[in-house]
Every structure is written in structure tokens, then in C-alpha cells.
Enzyme design. Structure first.
Site, mmCIF file in Angstrom:
data_model
loop_
_atom_site.group_PDB
_atom_site.id
_atom_site.type_symbol
_atom_site.label_atom_id
_atom_site.label_comp_id
_atom_site.label_asym_id
_atom_site.label_seq_id
_atom_site.Cartn_x
_atom_site.Cartn_y
_atom_site.Cartn_z
ATOM 1 N N LYS A 107 0.821 -1.230 0.000
ATOM 2 C CA LYS A 107 0.000 0.000 0.000
ATOM 3 C C LYS A 107 0.844 1.263 0.000
ATOM 4 C CE LYS A 107 0.394 -1.972 4.130
ATOM 5 N NZ LYS A 107 -0.017 -3.131 4.859
ATOM 6 N N LYS A 207 -3.830 3.271 2.987
ATOM 7 C CA LYS A 207 -4.996 2.491 2.545
ATOM 8 C C LYS A 207 -6.171 3.412 2.220
ATOM 9 C CE LYS A 207 -3.524 -1.432 5.331
ATOM 10 N NZ LYS A 207 -3.477 -1.936 6.705
HETATM 11 P P1 NDP Z 1 8.032 -8.876 5.903
HETATM 12 O O1 NDP Z 1 8.969 -7.869 6.418
HETATM 13 O O2 NDP Z 1 7.631 -10.007 6.779
HETATM 14 O O3 NDP Z 1 8.548 -9.495 4.537
HETATM 15 C C1 NDP Z 1 9.170 -8.773 3.530
HETATM 16 C C2 NDP Z 1 10.235 -9.668 2.983
HETATM 17 O O4 NDP Z 1 10.826 -9.088 1.826
HETATM 18 C C3 NDP Z 1 11.345 -9.910 3.991
HETATM 19 O O5 NDP Z 1 11.597 -11.273 4.086
HETATM 20 C C4 NDP Z 1 12.505 -9.144 3.383
HETATM 21 O O6 NDP Z 1 13.750 -9.669 3.762
HETATM 22 C C5 NDP Z 1 12.218 -9.310 1.921
HETATM 23 N N1 NDP Z 1 12.997 -8.376 1.121
HETATM 24 C C6 NDP Z 1 13.244 -7.084 1.365
HETATM 25 N N2 NDP Z 1 14.052 -6.571 0.421
HETATM 26 C C7 NDP Z 1 14.334 -7.593 -0.414
HETATM 27 C C8 NDP Z 1 15.155 -7.724 -1.558
HETATM 28 N N3 NDP Z 1 15.875 -6.717 -2.001
HETATM 29 N N4 NDP Z 1 15.215 -8.927 -2.174
HETATM 30 C C9 NDP Z 1 14.516 -9.961 -1.710
HETATM 31 N N5 NDP Z 1 13.744 -9.909 -0.614
HETATM 32 C C10 NDP Z 1 13.654 -8.734 0.025
HETATM 33 O O7 NDP Z 1 6.732 -8.071 5.412
HETATM 34 P P2 NDP Z 1 5.274 -8.623 5.181
HETATM 35 O O8 NDP Z 1 5.302 -9.944 4.544
HETATM 36 O O9 NDP Z 1 4.506 -8.422 6.423
HETATM 37 O O10 NDP Z 1 4.729 -7.532 4.153
HETATM 38 C C11 NDP Z 1 5.020 -7.589 2.779
HETATM 39 C C12 NDP Z 1 4.168 -6.561 2.061
HETATM 40 O O11 NDP Z 1 2.793 -6.868 2.296
HETATM 41 C C13 NDP Z 1 4.358 -5.126 2.549
HETATM 42 O O12 NDP Z 1 4.151 -4.262 1.485
HETATM 43 C C14 NDP Z 1 3.238 -4.953 3.566
HETATM 44 O O13 NDP Z 1 2.872 -3.625 3.768
HETATM 45 C C15 NDP Z 1 2.146 -5.744 2.893
HETATM 46 N N6 NDP Z 1 1.094 -6.249 3.751
HETATM 47 C C16 NDP Z 1 1.395 -6.924 4.892
HETATM 48 C C17 NDP Z 1 0.390 -7.445 5.654
HETATM 49 C C18 NDP Z 1 0.669 -8.193 6.894
HETATM 50 O O14 NDP Z 1 -0.304 -8.512 7.610
HETATM 51 N N7 NDP Z 1 1.898 -8.490 7.259
HETATM 52 C C19 NDP Z 1 -1.031 -7.290 5.277
HETATM 53 C C20 NDP Z 1 -1.228 -6.564 4.031
HETATM 54 C C21 NDP Z 1 -0.205 -6.068 3.302
HETATM 55 P P3 NDP Z 1 14.495 -9.022 5.065
HETATM 56 O O15 NDP Z 1 13.598 -9.327 6.229
HETATM 57 O O16 NDP Z 1 15.799 -9.728 5.102
HETATM 58 O O17 NDP Z 1 14.624 -7.545 4.801
HETATM 59 N N1 HSE Z 2 0.446 -3.575 9.278
HETATM 60 C C1 HSE Z 2 -0.806 -3.705 8.610
HETATM 61 C C2 HSE Z 2 -1.921 -3.768 9.617
HETATM 62 C C3 HSE Z 2 -0.811 -4.927 7.753
HETATM 63 O O1 HSE Z 2 -1.640 -3.982 10.796
HETATM 64 O O2 HSE Z 2 -3.075 -3.579 9.247
HETATM 65 C C4 HSE Z 2 -2.039 -5.063 6.895
HETATM 66 O O3 HSE Z 2 -2.050 -4.100 5.885
#
Ligand code: NDP
Ligand code: HSE
Length: 440
Positions: A107, A207
Site C-alpha cells: 500500500k 490504505k
Molecule cells: P516482511 O517484512 O515479513 O517481509 C518482507 C520480505 O521481503 C522480507 O523477508 C525481506 O527480507 C524481503 N525483502 C526485502 N528486500 C528484499 C530484496 N531486495 N530482495 C529480496 N527480498 C527482500 O513483510 P510482510 O510480509 O509483512 O509484508 C510484505 C508486504 O505486504 C508489505 O508491502 C506490507 O505492507 C504488505 N502487507 C502486509 C500485511 C501483513 O499482515 N503483514 C497485510 C497486508 C499487506 P528481510 O527481512 O531480510 O529484509
Molecule cells: N500492518 C498492517 C496492519 C498490515 O496492521 O493492518 C495489513 O495491511
């Protein structure tokens, strides 16, 4: 044999791992729904996957997400790294620039660059989908983009951040500290990598900016949003709200007004018994008012399983050939948003003052309010050192007296001027706490 949809996925964190798990566990059902298999063929990840139990099968590892986005061996690039800048932005641009579909949950990226990316996608005839970017598992993007295509929307509002709602619920119901609740939300995978985006209200603003664009057909305008987070809320506020018949929620609200579109994010008191007041924990709720109908969607707003459901739904749409423009209309036709300033916001207010306990203080407060024509629905002065439920705190027995005001409808401007006048009289021991009230 039907050709599978070949997926390249960047980011194996909370959401990325959950997507891989879902693609594996629901393979047969997804194949039936999509009309062909959906197969992970390549991924980019800095670390080993967050979920150690996932099966990456024969998918190849690519070290650079931008190289993955350009890989001719994939049919769709799924961006789950996060962040408004690179590598997420560069990778999404690289895929769309080559006409390759993109699915993202990011987002922050859409709020900042959504319109430019949608134009790039349309120019190159590439699908660009972001259902998971708003309210986790709730299909609100599709609802606004397709389901409500015939209605003229007047207001869209709701609880858009699971982390904040989880914190406020547990603080209020279990009397836990803010810090302990935040830590738990992080452990459960709800919070952003930098949780100040959650508690500062910025994630809700991202959002809301997307919802506003979808609802009103205007360009995404996140800079216009008035943003306040939940960091300054205390248990005293949550308890006082309870006594007065309200619950406190972090709301994002976008509405048409006579002066333009008002977009605001702030802690809000909502009447107990209303749908929004009863939404607890990680649940989100999005209420949509229109000329034809009103509806409220409720569901889990964060966490791997809920969010992966939305990402995979976008994959199924793509695999089966269902296609929509990213914002439901050509990006070039989105209107320039006309901003309604927050100062003109009208509504009721909860104001908590830490008043110096001496004769004349109440008269000064009353004069400050009257000077701005603010009518008070209720005014309660508590004994210094007494908490709202009567628990004595001997340490603060000599401290300021909490004074709680509930106003009738007034304007933001009037409240700010009235409080500034009271503060100038030197009768307040702390900065006033102001919470806006949303009646329906
Ligand atoms: P995380 O931090 O758990 O995961 C992101 C991952 O991307 C990490 O493993 C990170 O590695 C990796 N990453 C970062 N940079 C690179 C790179 N250059 N190459 C490869 N991998 C990379 O985040 P989330 O999974 O929670 O969130 C992901 C997306 O989804 C975000 O945009 C978030 O806003 C969105 N989102 C999340 C929700 C949630 O409930 N968690 C809900 C809705 C949307 P490292 O940790 O080593 O940096
Ligand atoms: N950090 C966000 C939340 C993830 O707590 O709602 C979902 O977008």
C-alpha cells in the site's frame, strides 16, 4: 495439458511465505477455480523464508528482484517486499514496462506511485492488481472497483489497520500496556517492518488514499490526508470513552463535502453498539455509504493467512483471464482531487484536560468554549488523583484534575482556537487530548 500460470515472487516474509503455503496446500482447488495450475517458478528472497515449513519445490532462486521481474520465464511478478521505494518500485516498473502483470500487497507503493504505475500498466496492456494492499483479506478493492460500479459513493470509512485495532482492543479489554500489545502484534505478523507506520496512522492513510481514489474516481492523494496515530491514547481515554457510551477506534474517513473530499485518519469515538464499535482485535471493517445503498465489510485486516487469500485471489483472476483496470477506469481519466481542509471538519469532540485544581479554572474553560460558540453536551470534573473507575492513586492526589468535555457539533478550527485560548490562561498541566466523535 493446460499451461500453468508461472509465478515469480519477491519477498518471503509473513505474506510471501503464506502465499507459497497457500499455493501448495490449495493447488487442486485453485486449478479448478482458475482453469489452470498456478505454479511458483522463481523467487527472490534476502533471507530464508519466514515460515520454515513452506515448500519451494523446484522454484529457482534469483538474487535480484528487478532481474526476477524481467525474467521471461515468469507470467506474473508478485511483489511482497514492501516499501514505497526501490527495490519494490524498480521491480514493479520493470515488470509493467515489459507488459508483465504485477500483483502486490504494497500500500505504501500504491499510495505514492499508484497512478503512475497504473498508467504504465495500461500503456503496456499489463494487469496490475493490489487487493491485499487494503484491509488484508477483505475484498474491498474489488467491491469498490466492480461491485459498486453503479453507485455514487458519498463516504468510505473504517478500521483499516489490524495492528492498531489489536492494540486498542487488548489495552481496553485486558488492561495491557501499549508496548506489550504492540510487541504481540509484531510477533503475530500484523505490524509493518517499521511499526511506526501502523501506530502513527500512516499505514491507515496509505490504505485510505487508495480507497478514496477507487470510491471517488480521483487521483490518489495521500498528501492531503490529515493523520493522527494512536500513540498518545491512554487507558484513561479508553475508560472515559466507555463510561460515556463510546469505544475508541483508529478510523480512516473519506467523504464528499461541499468544499471537496475530506480525508482524515485519527482516533475516533464511535457509539457502543454500532457495527464499527464492535470490531475487535485484528479485524478491519470498511463502511461504504452511497446514494443507492450502504454496506459494511468485515474481516481480518492483517496476518499471513488473510493477506495471502487476497494475493491468491488476484492470481486466480489473472490465471482465468478476468481483468479490470487498476482503479476501475482509465488512470488518465482520474480527476484531480479537490481537497477539503481539516480545519473545516464538523463534528462532536471529546476533550480531556488536565486542569490545575484551583478556583476559577472551570470558568476559564467554559469561557474558552463559549468564546468559539462551542456548546457542551457534557462536562465532568474528576477529583485529582482519581482514575475514571474510582481507583485511588495516592501519588497523584495533588496532581491536576481531569476535566472531560463532550461538545455538540462544531468545527475543528473552533476547537483548536478555544483550546489555545484556555492554554494561554496557564490552567492546564498537560497538552489537551482531543478525540473526534463519529456518530454513525
Ligand atoms: P516482511 O517484512 O515479513 O517481509 C518482507 C520480505 O521481503 C522480507 O523477508 C525481506 O527480507 C524481503 N525483502 C526485502 N528486500 C528484499 C530484496 N531486495 N530482495 C529480496 N527480498 C527482500 O513483510 P510482510 O510480509 O509483512 O509484508 C510484505 C508486504 O505486504 C508489505 O508491502 C506490507 O505492507 C504488505 N502487507 C502486509 C500485511 C501483513 O499482515 N503483514 C497485510 C497486508 C499487506 P528481510 O527481512 O531480510 O529484509
Ligand atoms: N500492518 C498492517 C496492519 C498490515 O496492521 O493492518 C495489513 O495491511
Amino acid at each position: 495439458m493446460v499451461e500453468p500460470l508461472k509465478v515469480g515472487l519477491a519477498g518471503l516474509g509473513t505474506v510471501g511465505s503464506a502465499v507459497v503455503r497457500m499455493l501448495g496446500q490449495s493447488r487442486d482447488a485453485l486449478t479448478l477455480r482458475a482453469g489452470r495450475p498456478i505454479e511458483l517458478v522463481a523467487y527472490a528472497s534476502k533471507d530464508p523464508p519466514k515460515d520454515k515449513g513452506i515448500d519451494l519445490g523446484k522454484a529457482k532462486k534469483v538474487s535480484d528482484p528487478v532481474a526476477l521481474a524481467k525474467d521471461p520465464g515468469i507470467d506474473v511478478f508478485v511483489e511482497l517486499m514492501g516499501g514505497e521505494g526501490d527495490p519494490a518500485k524498480a521491480a514493479v516498473e520493470a515488470a509493467l514496462g515489459q507488459g508483465r502483470p504485477v500483483i502486490t500487497a504494497n500500500k505504501a507503493l500504491i499510495a505514492k506511485h499508484g497512478v503512475a504505475l497504473a498508467k504504465l500498466a495500461e500503456k503496456n496492456n499489463a494487469a496490475f492488481s493490489f487487493e491485499a494492499a487494503v484491509a488484508g483479506g477483505i475484498p474491498v478493492v474489488k467491491t469498490l472497483r466492480e461491485g459498486l460500479g453503479g453507485a455514487r459513493i458519498t463516504r468510505v470509512y473504517g478500521i483499516l489497520n489490524g495492528t492498531c485495532n489489536y492494540i486498542l482492543t487488548r489495552m481496553y479489554k485486558e488492561r495491557l500496556s501499549f508496548a506489550a500489545c504492540l510487541k504481540e502484534a509484531q510477533r503475530l505478523g500484523y505490524a509493518e517492518a517499521d511499526p511506526s507506520f501502523d501506530i502513527g496512522g500512516f499505514d491507515t492513510a496509505h490504505k485510505l488514499a487508495i480507497l478514496t481514489s477507487l470510491a471517488f474516481g480521483s487521483e490518489v492523494d495521500s498528501e492531503a490526508i490529515y493523520v493522527e496515530g494512536i500513540e498518545t491514547l491512554s487507558l484513561a481515554d479508553l475508560e472515559a470513552a466507555d463510561e460515556l457510551g463510546y469505544r475508541v477506534k483508529l478510523l480512516g474517513v473519506a467523504q464528499r463535502t461541499e468544499t471537496g473530499i475530506e480525508q482524515r485518519v485519527h482516533p475516533t469515538m464511535v457509539p457502543k453498539g454500532s457495527v464499527i464499535a464492535e470490531i475487535d482485535g485484528v479485524l478491519n471493517a470498511v463502511a461504504i455509504d452511497s446514494d443507492m445503498l450502504g454496506l459494511t465489510l468485515v474481516g481480518p485486516g492483517a496476518g499471513g493467512p488473510a493477506t495471502s487469500s487476497a494475493v491468491v485471489a488476484d492470481l486466480v483472476d489473472l490465471a482465468s483471464g478476468r481483468r479490470s483496470l487498476p482503479f476501475g477506469r482509465p488512470a488518465a481519466s482520474l480527476s484531480k482531487p479537490k481537497r477539503a481542509p481539516m480545519q473545516r471538519h464538523e463534528g462532536g469532540y471529546y476533550i480531556r484536560l488536565a486542569a490545575v485544581d484551583r478556583p476559577g479554572t472551570m470558568a476559564i474553560i467554559a469561557k474558552g468554549m463559549a468564546g468559539e460558540n462551542i456548546s457542551l453536551e457534557s462536562i465532568v470534573q474528576r477529583h485529582p488523583g482519581l482514575r475514571p473507575h474510582g481507583g485511588d492513586d495516592p501519588k497523584s492526589a495533588e496532581g491536576p484534575a481531569p476535566v472531560i468535555l463532550i461538545t455538540y457539533a462544531t468545527t475543528e478550527d473552533a476547537v483548536r482556537r478555544a483550546l489555545a485560548a484556555v492554554e494561554r490562561e496557564g490552567v492546564l498541566a498537560e497538552k489537551p487530548q482531543v478525540i473526534r466523535i463519529e456518530k454513525s
